[in-house]
Motif scaffolding. Structure first.
Motif, PDB file in Angstrom:
ATOM      1  N   LYS A   1      -5.900   0.411 -11.240  1.00  0.00           N
ATOM      2  CA  LYS A   1      -5.808   1.599 -12.077  1.00  0.00           C
ATOM      3  C   LYS A   1      -7.083   2.441 -12.060  1.00  0.00           C
ATOM      4  O   LYS A   1      -7.068   3.601 -12.470  1.00  0.00           O
ATOM      5  N   SER A   2      -8.184   1.860 -11.592  1.00  0.00           N
ATOM      6  CA  SER A   2      -9.448   2.593 -11.576  1.00  0.00           C
ATOM      7  C   SER A   2      -9.442   3.656 -10.476  1.00  0.00           C
ATOM      8  O   SER A   2      -8.969   3.422  -9.369  1.00  0.00           O
ATOM      9  N   LYS A   3      -9.960   4.821 -10.816  1.00  0.00           N
ATOM     10  CA  LYS A   3     -10.082   5.897  -9.829  1.00  0.00           C
ATOM     11  C   LYS A   3     -11.410   5.829  -9.089  1.00  0.00           C
ATOM     12  O   LYS A   3     -11.648   6.604  -8.163  1.00  0.00           O
ATOM     13  N   ASP A   4     -12.267   4.899  -9.514  1.00  0.00           N
ATOM     14  CA  ASP A   4     -13.566   4.713  -8.873  1.00  0.00           C
ATOM     15  C   ASP A   4     -13.411   3.759  -7.696  1.00  0.00           C
ATOM     16  O   ASP A   4     -13.071   2.591  -7.880  1.00  0.00           O
ATOM     17  N   ASP A   5     -13.641   4.240  -6.495  1.00  0.00           N
ATOM     18  CA  ASP A   5     -13.502   3.403  -5.299  1.00  0.00           C
ATOM     19  C   ASP A   5     -14.511   2.260  -5.279  1.00  0.00           C
ATOM     20  O   ASP A   5     -14.333   1.294  -4.535  1.00  0.00           O
ATOM     21  N   ASN A   6     -15.589   2.367  -6.083  1.00  0.00           N
ATOM     22  CA  ASN A   6     -16.616   1.327  -6.121  1.00  0.00           C
ATOM     23  C   ASN A   6     -16.518   0.460  -7.373  1.00  0.00           C
ATOM     24  O   ASN A   6     -17.445  -0.274  -7.696  1.00  0.00           O
ATOM     25  N   HIS A   7     -15.399   0.548  -8.072  1.00  0.00           N
ATOM     26  CA  HIS A   7     -15.208  -0.281  -9.268  1.00  0.00           C
ATOM     27  C   HIS A   7     -15.293  -1.763  -8.881  1.00  0.00           C
ATOM     28  O   HIS A   7     -14.673  -2.208  -7.919  1.00  0.00           O
ATOM     29  N   ARG A   8     -16.078  -2.540  -9.646  1.00  0.00           N
ATOM     30  CA  ARG A   8     -16.305  -3.948  -9.318  1.00  0.00           C
ATOM     31  C   ARG A   8     -15.615  -4.853 -10.330  1.00  0.00           C
ATOM     32  O   ARG A   8     -15.561  -4.554 -11.525  1.00  0.00           O
ATOM     33  N   ILE A   9     -15.091  -5.955  -9.816  1.00  0.00           N
ATOM     34  CA  ILE A   9     -14.493  -6.986 -10.654  1.00  0.00           C
ATOM     35  C   ILE A   9     -15.138  -8.322 -10.313  1.00  0.00           C
ATOM     36  O   ILE A   9     -15.810  -8.466  -9.291  1.00  0.00           O
ATOM     37  N   ALA A  10     -14.926  -9.321 -11.190  1.00  0.00           N
ATOM     38  CA  ALA A  10     -15.610 -10.608 -11.046  1.00  0.00           C
ATOM     39  C   ALA A  10     -14.815 -11.556 -10.155  1.00  0.00           C
ATOM     40  O   ALA A  10     -13.597 -11.666 -10.276  1.00  0.00           O
ATOM     41  N   PHE A  11     -15.542 -12.224  -9.262  1.00  0.00           N
ATOM     42  CA  PHE A  11     -14.960 -13.239  -8.384  1.00  0.00           C
ATOM     43  C   PHE A  11     -15.788 -14.516  -8.471  1.00  0.00           C
ATOM     44  O   PHE A  11     -16.989 -14.481  -8.699  1.00  0.00           O
ATOM     45  N   THR A  12     -15.122 -15.639  -8.266  1.00  0.00           N
ATOM     46  CA  THR A  12     -15.800 -16.926  -8.132  1.00  0.00           C
ATOM     47  C   THR A  12     -15.557 -17.445  -6.721  1.00  0.00           C
ATOM     48  O   THR A  12     -14.437 -17.385  -6.214  1.00  0.00           O
ATOM     49  N   LEU A  13     -16.619 -17.919  -6.092  1.00  0.00           N
ATOM     50  CA  LEU A  13     -16.536 -18.405  -4.711  1.00  0.00           C
ATOM     51  C   LEU A  13     -16.635 -19.926  -4.693  1.00  0.00           C
ATOM     52  O   LEU A  13     -17.471 -20.521  -5.369  1.00  0.00           O
ATOM     53  N   PHE A  14     -15.777 -20.550  -3.889  1.00  0.00           N
ATOM     54  CA  PHE A  14     -15.834 -21.990  -3.651  1.00  0.00           C
ATOM     55  C   PHE A  14     -16.117 -22.201  -2.165  1.00  0.00           C
ATOM     56  O   PHE A  14     -15.366 -21.722  -1.310  1.00  0.00           O
TER      57      PHE A  14
END
Length: 891
Positions: free
Chosen positions: A590-603
């Motif tokens: 839904k964000s119009k910001d192409d650089n919008h960041r969300i949280a990820f966890t890496l294994f």
């Protein structure tokens, strides 16, 4: 191997510990087992930050720092950086060798070096050197009692009490030769002392010592007390002993596992067992009647000197000249060759309706894993090929896509249908993908670029693909909630097939140059998420967007997407497994910001993977099991993720602030720090306590007074500043890991100023300048006024002079006028009056001539007189008139 470039990167060790409680019955029948370690190993030595390769003892303080006693100093460790406290940076420490340490109840640790007791807390150090009157001593062991008293043992068998900042020698009978005290443990009202001459106890109330006869003369190297007050005693040459209920007995082990040389012990709160370190056979675990060996754990581990279990249940081991290792418990499971699989590399995965887990391999055929074990299916059992790339179930039939056509297994009998292979025209074709739709059709994608539909009645129909989809290799398929079929290809984007079997192609070369689609997922709003090697594509309302690392993804190339039962989406790739919440993914959509960041966890390997590379490019490349677990195929086994077991990550700790540094000087952080005047370049060092993934933490900092914008410092732990003006500032730093931010840590500091940089000096300068300016202005104004006055005076003088001249001229005229008046008056009074009077008299005579008797003149003469006087009067009047005309002309 097919599609090797898209094999994923992550792996875990599959292994379960069986540990049982210790009993007091010896000898006993031991159950000897050998387990693959369940720990992820990380090593440190003098090549990657550890000051020295020999670590004598390890402890963890209340702030979670790990402390190490070494022969080169007391070392503090946060998971990434080591800080060494020794004689070179702390002059009060006279010798660098620290022999023992223990966590302090008040915070930090107590450590014993050769001649001093040291209390260390974060970056604060208190050193208590032994007084000279005690003579030469060498402290070799230390313990703190529950009441806060600190006892120290020495090389020559003396016992000291440190209390209220004073050392006191504890009395011991000369007849009791304790010798070198290696171990000190608080045991209620007693202390347990272990050394080269055996095991002793010291009654803290009576001051009496007691020797345990069974251990007399035996070199005790380790003592460990359990919460149940059982005491394990390890000796250098005589094995392991147990002190229980007031009695000491020797623990007898089978000859093939004769634990004769015990060098370290550690109680495990995880399963109430005992870790045992040896001088030559590695590390074991004792629980009940089971003795467990860990070959992987013991690999490259020489004589074990210390074992320590931290507050995250990770194991720390150190030994002679090998540095220190940490073994953290893996949250993942691995099914590999050690688990009985026919091959270490796993490709296709599927769980059948009978809860059997099927795993395809690139050369070992097919494996079915159940609680009863592993069953192999290869060409020996009737498969057409041992390369297994795709799987699908329809009813009691399992369809297997191989490197040579399509096979089928009856799930009731687990028999391969050898007749089925010959009925279909897939011979010598590689079957990349299999999909069962809601109408029980099996869709088959091959390496020859064909897509076929195998109906329930056994009829086979090839779907006509045109234009750019000609010869497209179909490697993935799914059916959406509307019954529309979607397929991903190896180099032609993706396409859909509707109920009328009409094909609609979606090329993606504009945003995904690989044109490869490895997976498609439908979200709750009916939009599609398409995984590619170039990122995750969103297909919504006919529009496509792509997301990747700039949006917080840990890697771009995604092979398989599996949503779990708790709202998380798990994605495999070439760098491990990453997850994020579906809620955040919807926010990203839904964000119009192409650089919008969300949280990820890496294994990745730090979580137990043997290899970070997972496999994709065929179907299915991952499966959600009926138990809620997920299985992903990797280059080293099938990786099983249990979301329920993987607890929510501990909150990311706030960074700690270490010091402010300039010109080779270090100022320990505290509020009220003053940077000397003239220092234009300095840095502030900080860090975080993280042992599992320390390099994944990023930092951002700011100076509050300079603005609200955070400066991204990546994973660097120093913030550099230059050119700050003198004044008061607040430094703020925060940490970020997988999109989660920590609390802010801050410190106030002041940059001092030279006297000429102070505000008072500036005020004085301003005041001085103002006064000088006022004076100059006054001087200029006065000078200007003087000039103006002079000019005015001169002008007025000139005016006055002119007026004076005018006045003089007026006076001259006046004088002339007055003189004229005087002349007129005089003429009137003298010249004019005489003739006039004469005329008037003569006229009177003439008027009364007849009355005068004695008139001597005749009337003619009188008239002549009057005429002559009139002429005279006329002349006088003429002269007077001439003067008046001349005067009037001068004016």
């Amino acid at each position: 191997m097919v599609k090797v470039s898209f094999l994923q990167k992550i792996l875990f060790v599959y292994c379960t510990l069986f540990l049982f409680s210790v009993t007091a019955s010896y000898p006993q029948q031991w159950d000897i087992t050998e387990k693959e370690t369940v720990f992820v190993r990380t090593d440190w030595n003098n090549s990657n930050g550890l000051p020295v390769n020999t670590v004598f003892r390890t402890a963890q303080d209340q702030n979670d720092f790990i402390w190490m006693a070494t022969e080169e100093g007391l070392v503090r460790f946060d998971g990434r950086s080591f800080k060494n406290f020794n004689h070179s940076n702390h002059p009060n420490i006279q010798t660098p060798t620290f022999n023992d340490l223990t966590a302090s109840q008040t915070g930090g640790v107590f450590a014993a070096n050769s001649n001093a007791l040291v209390h260390a807390s974060f970056n604060k150090l208190e050193v208590y050197n032994s007084p000279r009157e005690l003579g030469p001593v060498r402290f070799t062991s230390i313990t703190e009692t529950s009441s806060g008293e600190v006892y120290l043992g020495t090389q020559n068998g003396l016992l000291f009490l440190f209390h209220e900042s004073e050392f006191k020698e504890v009395y011991r009978p000369e007849s009791m030769k304790i010798g070198y005290i290696r171990e000190l443990e608080d045991f209620g009202d007693h202390l347990l002392l272990g050394g080269i001459n055996g095991l002793f106890s010291f009654d803290k109330n009576s001051g009496k010592f007691h020797e345990y006869d069974l251990l007399s003369g035996k070199d005790v190297k380790a003592i460990q007390i359990t919460p149940d007050l059982d005491v394990y005693i390890g000796t250098r040459l005589h094995g392991l002993y147990l002190h229980k209920d007031g009695f000491v007995t020797k623990m007898e082990f089978p000859k093939e596992k004769d634990l004769g040389e015990i060098s370290a012990l550690e109680y495990s709160s995880v399963d109430k067992s005992m870790w045992v370190g040896t001088t030559s056979q590695g590390i074991f675990k004792i629980r009940g009647e089971e003795l467990i060996a860990y070959p992987d754990l013991s690999k490259n581990l020489n004589e074990v000197w210390n074992i320590f279990e931290d507050n995250k249940e990770a194991l720390w081991t150190s030994g002679l000249g090998i540095g220190i290792s940490r073994f953290s418990q893996s949250t993942l499971e691995i099914l590999g060759e050690k688990s009985g699989l026919s091959h270490g590399v796993i490709l296709a995965t599927l769980e059948d309706s009978k809860k059997g887990l099927w795993l395809g391999t690139p050369g070992g055929g097919l494996n079915r894993v159940t609680s009863n074990g592993v069953q192999h299916f290869t060409t020996k059992e009737g498969l057409s090929h041992d390369l297994i790339l795709s799987l699908a179930q329809r009813g009691n039939e399992l369809f297997i896509g191989t490197g040579n056509g399509l096979n089928r297994i009856d799930l009731n009998t687990l028999k391969i249908d050898n007749d089925f292979f010959g009925k279909l025209n897939f011979e010598e074709e590689v079957i990349y993908s299999l999909l069962k739709d809601s109408k029980n059709n099996i869709w088959v994608g091959t390496n020859n670029g064909t897509l076929s539909k195998l109906a329930l009645d056994g009829t086979l129909k090839t779907i006509e693909l045109k234009n750019e989809l000609l010869d497209a290799e179909v490697i993935f398929g799914m059916e959406d909630s509307n019954g529309l079929l979607w397929f991903g290809t190896f180099g032609n984007g993706f396409f859909s097939i509707n109920k009328q079997e009409e094909v609609h192609h979606y090329p993606i070369y504009d945003i995904a140059p690989s044109q490869m689609v490895t997976g498609i997922l439908e979200d709750t709003e009916g939009d599609l998420w398409i995984s590619t090697p170039d990122g995750l594509i969103l297909h919504s309302n006919g529009q496509i967007r792509i997301f990747g690392k700039k949006n917080g993804f840990q890697f771009d190339g995604i092979f398989k997407m599996i949503p779990d039962d708790d709202g998380l989406l798990w994605m495999s790739g070439n760098h491990g497994i990453q997850n994020t919440s579906m809620a955040q993914l919807m926010e990203l959509k839904k964000s119009k910001d192409d650089n919008h960041r969300i949280a990820f966890t890496l294994f990745d390997k730090s979580d137990g993977l043997k290899n970070n590379e997972f496999n994709g490019g065929f179907h299915p490349a991952g499966w959600k099991l009926s138990s809620g677990k997920m299985v992903f195929p990797s280059m080293e086994g099938a990786v099983i993720v249990n979301p329920k077991k993987i607890k929510e990550q501990n909150p990311l700790a706030s960074p700690y602030l270490e010091s402010l540094n300039f010109e080779n000087q270090e100022m320990l952080i505290s509020n009220g720090i003053h940077v000397p005047a003239g220092v234009n370049f300095f840095n502030i060092s900080y860090g975080n306590i993280e042992f599992d993934k320390p390099n994944s933490i990023r930092y951002a900092y700011r100076i509050k007074e300079l603005g609200s914008q955070w400066i991204d410092n990546e994973n660097r732990t120093k913030a550099y500043f230059t050119g700050l003006n003198p004044g008061k500032y607040e430094f703020q730093v925060r940490a970020e890991q997988f999109g989660v931010f920590s609390e802010i840590t801050s410190v106030n500091f002041t940059i001092d100023a030279y006297y000429y940089q102070t505000i008072w000096f500036k005020i004085l300068i301003i005041l001085f300048v103002f006064i000088m300016g006022f004076g100059v202005r006054t001087l200029i104004i006065n000078k200007r006024l003087k000039v103006e006055l002079q000019q005015k005076i001169k002008s007025q003088t000139n005016d006055l002079h002119a007026k004076n001249e005018s006045l003089m001229m007026a006076l001259a005229h006046l004088e002339k006028h007055n003189k004229l008046l005087e002349d007129v008056a005089w003429t009137q009074s003298h010249q004019f009056r005489g003739p006039l009077s004469k005329i008037l008299g003569m006229v009177e005579v003439l008027k009364n001539y007849d009355n005068y008797k004695k008139i001597e003149k005749t009337k003619a003469e009188i008239l002549k007189e009057i005429e002559m006087s009139s002429i005279e009067l006329d002349q006088i009047l003429r002269k007077l008139n001439l003067k008046l005309e001349e005067h009037e002309a001068e004016r």
